[in-house]
Design an enzyme around this catalytic site. Structure first.
Site, PDB file in Angstrom:
ATOM      1  N   GLY A  13       0.956  -1.103   0.158  1.00  0.00           N
ATOM      2  CA  GLY A  13       0.045  -0.011  -0.003  1.00  0.00           C
ATOM      3  C   GLY A  13       0.878   1.118   0.037  1.00  0.00           C
ATOM      4  O   GLY A  13       0.423   2.337   0.626  1.00  0.00           O
ATOM      5  N   ALA A  14       1.841   1.129  -0.757  1.00  0.00           N
ATOM      6  CA  ALA A  14       3.047   2.353  -0.445  1.00  0.00           C
ATOM      7  C   ALA A  14       2.617   3.665  -1.297  1.00  0.00           C
ATOM      8  O   ALA A  14       3.018   4.409  -0.673  1.00  0.00           O
ATOM      9  CB  ALA A  14       4.354   1.755  -1.293  1.00  0.00           C
ATOM     10  N   GLY A  16      -0.248   4.832  -0.773  1.00  0.00           N
ATOM     11  CA  GLY A  16      -1.300   5.484   0.253  1.00  0.00           C
ATOM     12  C   GLY A  16      -0.995   6.484   1.323  1.00  0.00           C
ATOM     13  O   GLY A  16       0.257   6.727   1.353  1.00  0.00           O
ATOM     14  N   ILE A  18      -1.271   6.134   4.880  1.00  0.00           N
ATOM     15  CA  ILE A  18      -0.327   5.836   6.063  1.00  0.00           C
ATOM     16  C   ILE A  18       1.120   5.841   5.536  1.00  0.00           C
ATOM     17  O   ILE A  18       1.892   6.322   6.130  1.00  0.00           O
ATOM     18  CB  ILE A  18      -0.594   4.512   6.712  1.00  0.00           C
ATOM     19  N   ARG A  94     -12.085   2.285   5.856  1.00  0.00           N
ATOM     20  CA  ARG A  94     -13.480   2.647   5.698  1.00  0.00           C
ATOM     21  C   ARG A  94     -13.691   4.192   5.576  1.00  0.00           C
ATOM     22  O   ARG A  94     -12.787   4.876   5.882  1.00  0.00           O
ATOM     23  CB  ARG A  94     -13.966   1.991   7.085  1.00  0.00           C
ATOM     24  N   ARG A 100     -14.998  -1.300  10.909  1.00  0.00           N
ATOM     25  CA  ARG A 100     -13.850  -1.869  10.058  1.00  0.00           C
ATOM     26  C   ARG A 100     -14.440  -3.171   9.537  1.00  0.00           C
ATOM     27  O   ARG A 100     -13.811  -3.723   8.367  1.00  0.00           O
ATOM     28  CB  ARG A 100     -12.683  -1.918  10.977  1.00  0.00           C
ATOM     29  N   ASN A 107     -11.369  -6.592   1.528  1.00  0.00           N
ATOM     30  CA  ASN A 107      -9.661  -6.683   1.607  1.00  0.00           C
ATOM     31  C   ASN A 107      -9.320  -8.240   1.946  1.00  0.00           C
ATOM     32  O   ASN A 107      -8.084  -8.445   1.705  1.00  0.00           O
ATOM     33  CB  ASN A 107      -9.432  -5.831   3.024  1.00  0.00           C
ATOM     34  N   VAL A 131      -1.860  -3.878   9.187  1.00  0.00           N
ATOM     35  CA  VAL A 131      -2.124  -2.682   9.617  1.00  0.00           C
ATOM     36  C   VAL A 131      -3.599  -2.438   8.959  1.00  0.00           C
ATOM     37  O   VAL A 131      -4.546  -2.055   9.571  1.00  0.00           O
ATOM     38  CB  VAL A 131      -1.108  -1.467   9.451  1.00  0.00           C
ATOM     39  N   ASP A 161      -4.483   1.813  19.598  1.00  0.00           N
ATOM     40  CA  ASP A 161      -5.504   1.966  20.499  1.00  0.00           C
ATOM     41  C   ASP A 161      -4.646   2.200  21.957  1.00  0.00           C
ATOM     42  O   ASP A 161      -5.051   3.149  22.686  1.00  0.00           O
ATOM     43  CB  ASP A 161      -6.304   0.718  20.672  1.00  0.00           C
ATOM     44  N   HIS A 189      -9.161  -5.105  17.009  1.00  0.00           N
ATOM     45  CA  HIS A 189      -9.023  -3.556  16.774  1.00  0.00           C
ATOM     46  C   HIS A 189     -10.261  -3.158  16.021  1.00  0.00           C
ATOM     47  O   HIS A 189     -10.452  -2.922  14.798  1.00  0.00           O
ATOM     48  CB  HIS A 189      -8.144  -3.512  15.750  1.00  0.00           C
TER      49      HIS A 189
HETATM   50  P1  NAD Z   1      -5.042   4.590   1.472  1.00  0.00           P
HETATM   51  O1  NAD Z   1      -6.466   3.978   0.413  1.00  0.00           O
HETATM   52  O2  NAD Z   1      -4.595   5.882   1.515  1.00  0.00           O
HETATM   53  O3  NAD Z   1      -3.986   3.270   0.769  1.00  0.00           O
HETATM   54  C1  NAD Z   1      -4.152   2.225   0.562  1.00  0.00           C
HETATM   55  C2  NAD Z   1      -2.965   1.802  -0.358  1.00  0.00           C
HETATM   56  O4  NAD Z   1      -3.246   0.372  -0.528  1.00  0.00           O
HETATM   57  C3  NAD Z   1      -3.378   2.337  -1.868  1.00  0.00           C
HETATM   58  O5  NAD Z   1      -2.310   2.973  -2.267  1.00  0.00           O
HETATM   59  C4  NAD Z   1      -3.887   1.248  -2.635  1.00  0.00           C
HETATM   60  O6  NAD Z   1      -3.558   1.153  -4.051  1.00  0.00           O
HETATM   61  C5  NAD Z   1      -3.109  -0.046  -1.955  1.00  0.00           C
HETATM   62  N1  NAD Z   1      -3.856  -1.426  -2.378  1.00  0.00           N
HETATM   63  C6  NAD Z   1      -4.759  -1.722  -2.386  1.00  0.00           C
HETATM   64  N2  NAD Z   1      -5.004  -3.098  -2.680  1.00  0.00           N
HETATM   65  C7  NAD Z   1      -3.570  -3.440  -2.559  1.00  0.00           C
HETATM   66  C8  NAD Z   1      -3.132  -4.761  -2.788  1.00  0.00           C
HETATM   67  N3  NAD Z   1      -3.702  -5.807  -3.149  1.00  0.00           N
HETATM   68  N4  NAD Z   1      -1.706  -4.766  -3.002  1.00  0.00           N
HETATM   69  C9  NAD Z   1      -0.800  -3.814  -2.539  1.00  0.00           C
HETATM   70  N5  NAD Z   1      -1.597  -2.502  -2.146  1.00  0.00           N
HETATM   71  C10 NAD Z   1      -2.918  -2.397  -2.264  1.00  0.00           C
HETATM   72  O7  NAD Z   1      -5.190   3.916   2.814  1.00  0.00           O
HETATM   73  P2  NAD Z   1      -4.554   4.302   4.315  1.00  0.00           P
HETATM   74  O8  NAD Z   1      -5.193   5.288   4.846  1.00  0.00           O
HETATM   75  O9  NAD Z   1      -3.092   4.221   3.785  1.00  0.00           O
HETATM   76  O10 NAD Z   1      -5.008   2.877   5.081  1.00  0.00           O
HETATM   77  C11 NAD Z   1      -4.599   1.652   4.931  1.00  0.00           C
HETATM   78  C12 NAD Z   1      -5.168   0.679   5.482  1.00  0.00           C
HETATM   79  O11 NAD Z   1      -5.067   0.680   6.987  1.00  0.00           O
HETATM   80  C13 NAD Z   1      -6.755   0.513   5.582  1.00  0.00           C
HETATM   81  O12 NAD Z   1      -7.483  -0.649   5.696  1.00  0.00           O
HETATM   82  C14 NAD Z   1      -7.072   1.385   6.978  1.00  0.00           C
HETATM   83  O13 NAD Z   1      -8.524   0.908   7.484  1.00  0.00           O
HETATM   84  C15 NAD Z   1      -6.010   0.698   7.692  1.00  0.00           C
HETATM   85  N6  NAD Z   1      -5.719   1.459   9.005  1.00  0.00           N
HETATM   86  C16 NAD Z   1      -5.504   0.494  10.235  1.00  0.00           C
HETATM   87  C17 NAD Z   1      -5.144   1.123  11.283  1.00  0.00           C
HETATM   88  C18 NAD Z   1      -5.038   0.321  12.418  1.00  0.00           C
HETATM   89  O14 NAD Z   1      -4.779   0.777  13.634  1.00  0.00           O
HETATM   90  N7  NAD Z   1      -4.655  -1.080  12.428  1.00  0.00           N
HETATM   91  C19 NAD Z   1      -5.115   2.406  11.673  1.00  0.00           C
HETATM   92  C20 NAD Z   1      -5.283   3.381  10.298  1.00  0.00           C
HETATM   93  C21 NAD Z   1      -5.614   2.722   9.122  1.00  0.00           C
HETATM   94  C1  LMR Z   2      -8.174   3.681  13.226  1.00  0.00           C
HETATM   95  O1  LMR Z   2      -8.373   3.273  14.203  1.00  0.00           O
HETATM   96  O2  LMR Z   2      -7.860   4.890  13.095  1.00  0.00           O
HETATM   97  C2  LMR Z   2      -8.167   2.904  11.855  1.00  0.00           C
HETATM   98  O3  LMR Z   2      -8.411   1.633  12.222  1.00  0.00           O
HETATM   99  C3  LMR Z   2      -8.923   3.528  11.007  1.00  0.00           C
HETATM  100  C4  LMR Z   2     -10.569   3.284  11.068  1.00  0.00           C
HETATM  101  O4  LMR Z   2     -11.036   2.789  10.311  1.00  0.00           O
HETATM  102  O5  LMR Z   2     -10.806   3.372  12.232  1.00  0.00           O
END
Ligand code: NAD
Ligand code: LMR
Length: 327
Positions: A13-14, A16, A18, A94, A100, A107, A131, A161, A189
């Site tokens: 997801g490079a 994106g 995060i 989301r 989530r 996903n 993540v 969290d 989560h």
């Molecule tokens: P984003 O939409 O900005 O980026 C996601 C990236 O993933 C995009 O560049 C997309 O092209 C890429 N992607 C999609 N499918 C893919 C695949 N099969 N292989 C490789 N890359 C792929 O999203 P973001 O804001 O960077 O968030 C990414 C994820 O992290 C989301 O699911 C978000 O809910 C999650 N997240 C988790 C936490 C946590 O605490 N666990 C916190 C924040 C966000």
């Molecule tokens: C968060 O906790 O901020 C992430 O998991 C993004 C979300 O969907 O809440």
């Protein structure tokens, strides 16, 4: 440049949000430390590779002394070849009004494919953190599809969290975040996560006694931490990014370098400890040492803890059932 062999770190997801925070901190040395060169192996979808190349141009423009190379690819096997660590970020976030777990169907398939690639290409001692949401269940899918890769090395992130709660406690009790020990976020989560202060201490005293407000803990702190992600989406119009990247760095840094006897929260494969069904990826208290995490054992639960645990573990079981075809 250090004479050490570079560590290979895959990041999915490079392109994106995060990763726009995460990659620069890894390249700066925030995961492996100030003497360890790194090679970033960046995976994204074909249509996102131009954007990844743009990020690589920016990485180059930082002249990071520790950045020994980059690989840009849409092939998971290439991304995971010979890696020492992996951050599985790539997946859909989301939007307002979703939970989530609503992302499961969107996903889950990503983690099936990437599990197979991890199995083929990664070093057997690579440390993996998921993540992308729903992170716990995605990590379980990843592990199930990498049968020759050690499941112990696949984890999911619940550290955001944990960090969110530390700041709320510190501000309520006029403490420093570092003063708080033996605190944990259990479970999923998701809104069922259980921010548990039962064992928490600060400066040699029980945190619950210092704060002295059980109602605040149950009715404000627990729900506030559990819904913080949604509050950020509401305020920012996009899910948390820099704080998520920071938590991913904390998770991996502590796993590699140790926690000096302190508890941190990591979602790790359940071994059946505390009656949690084996194989679920569950947030637990761990202590990291010598490149490994150890689950904190021997805790006794009161009725409130049992009720909260049952809720979050029950939800993980429901998610497992929903993706049973991928396991
Ligand atoms: P984003 O939409 O900005 O980026 C996601 C990236 O993933 C995009 O560049 C997309 O092209 C890429 N992607 C999609 N499918 C893919 C695949 N099969 N292989 C490789 N890359 C792929 O999203 P973001 O804001 O960077 O968030 C990414 C994820 O992290 C989301 O699911 C978000 O809910 C999650 N997240 C988790 C936490 C946590 O605490 N666990 C916190 C924040 C966000
Ligand atoms: C968060 O906790 O901020 C992430 O998991 C993004 C979300 O969907 O809440």
């Amino acid at each position: 440049m250090s004479a050490q062999t570079p560590k290979r770190i895959a990041v999915t997801g490079a392109a994106g949000q995060i990763c726009y925070a995460l990659l620069f901190r890894i390249a700066k040395g925030d995961v492996y430390g100030p003497d360890q060169p790194v090679i970033l192996q960046l995976l994204d979808l074909p249509q996102a590779l131009d954007a990844v190349r743009g990020v690589v141009m920016e990485l180059e423009d930082c002249a990071f002394p520790l950045l020994a190379g980059t690989v840009v690819t849409d092939d998971p096997v290439t991304a995971f070849t010979d890696i020492d660590a992996a951050f599985f970020v790539g997946s859909r976030p989301r939007t307002k009004g979703m939970e989530r777990r609503d992302l499961l169907s969107a996903n889950a398939e990503i983690f099936r494919v990437q599990g197979e690639a991890l199995d083929k290409a990664a070093k057997r001692d690579a440390k993996c953190v998921v993540v992308g949401n729903p992170a716990n269940t995605n990590a379980m899918i990843l592990a199930a599809n990498a049968p020759n890769f050690p499941t112990e090395n696949i984890t999911a992130m619940i550290r955001l969290d944990h960090n969110r709660a530390l700041t709320q406690f510190a501000s309520k009790a006029d403490l420093h975040v570092d003063d708080i020990e033996r605190f944990v976020v259990w479970g999923n989560h998701s809104p069922t996560m259980f921010a548990d202060w039962t064992e928490a201490e600060a400066k040699g005293r029980k945190l619950s006694e210092i704060i002295g407000d059980e109602t605040w803990y149950r009715e404000t702190l627990i729900p506030q931490v559990a819904t913080r992600g949604a509050a950020i989406i509401e305020a920012r119009g996009a899910s948390s990014a820099a704080s998520a990247a920071n938590a991913a760095i904390d998770h991996m840094h502590d796993w590699i370098h140790g926690t000096d006897g302190k508890w941190v929260s990591m979602a790790v494969p359940s071994t059946g400890l505390y009656g949690i069904p084996e194989g679920l990826m569950v947030g637990l208290p761990v202590i990291c040492k010598d490149g490994h995490y150890e689950r904190v054992e021997g805790l006794e639960f009161n009725d409130f803890q049992k009720e909260m645990m049952a809720r979050t573990v029950g939800e993980l079981e429901e998610e497992r059932e929903a993706v049973s075809d991928l396991l």
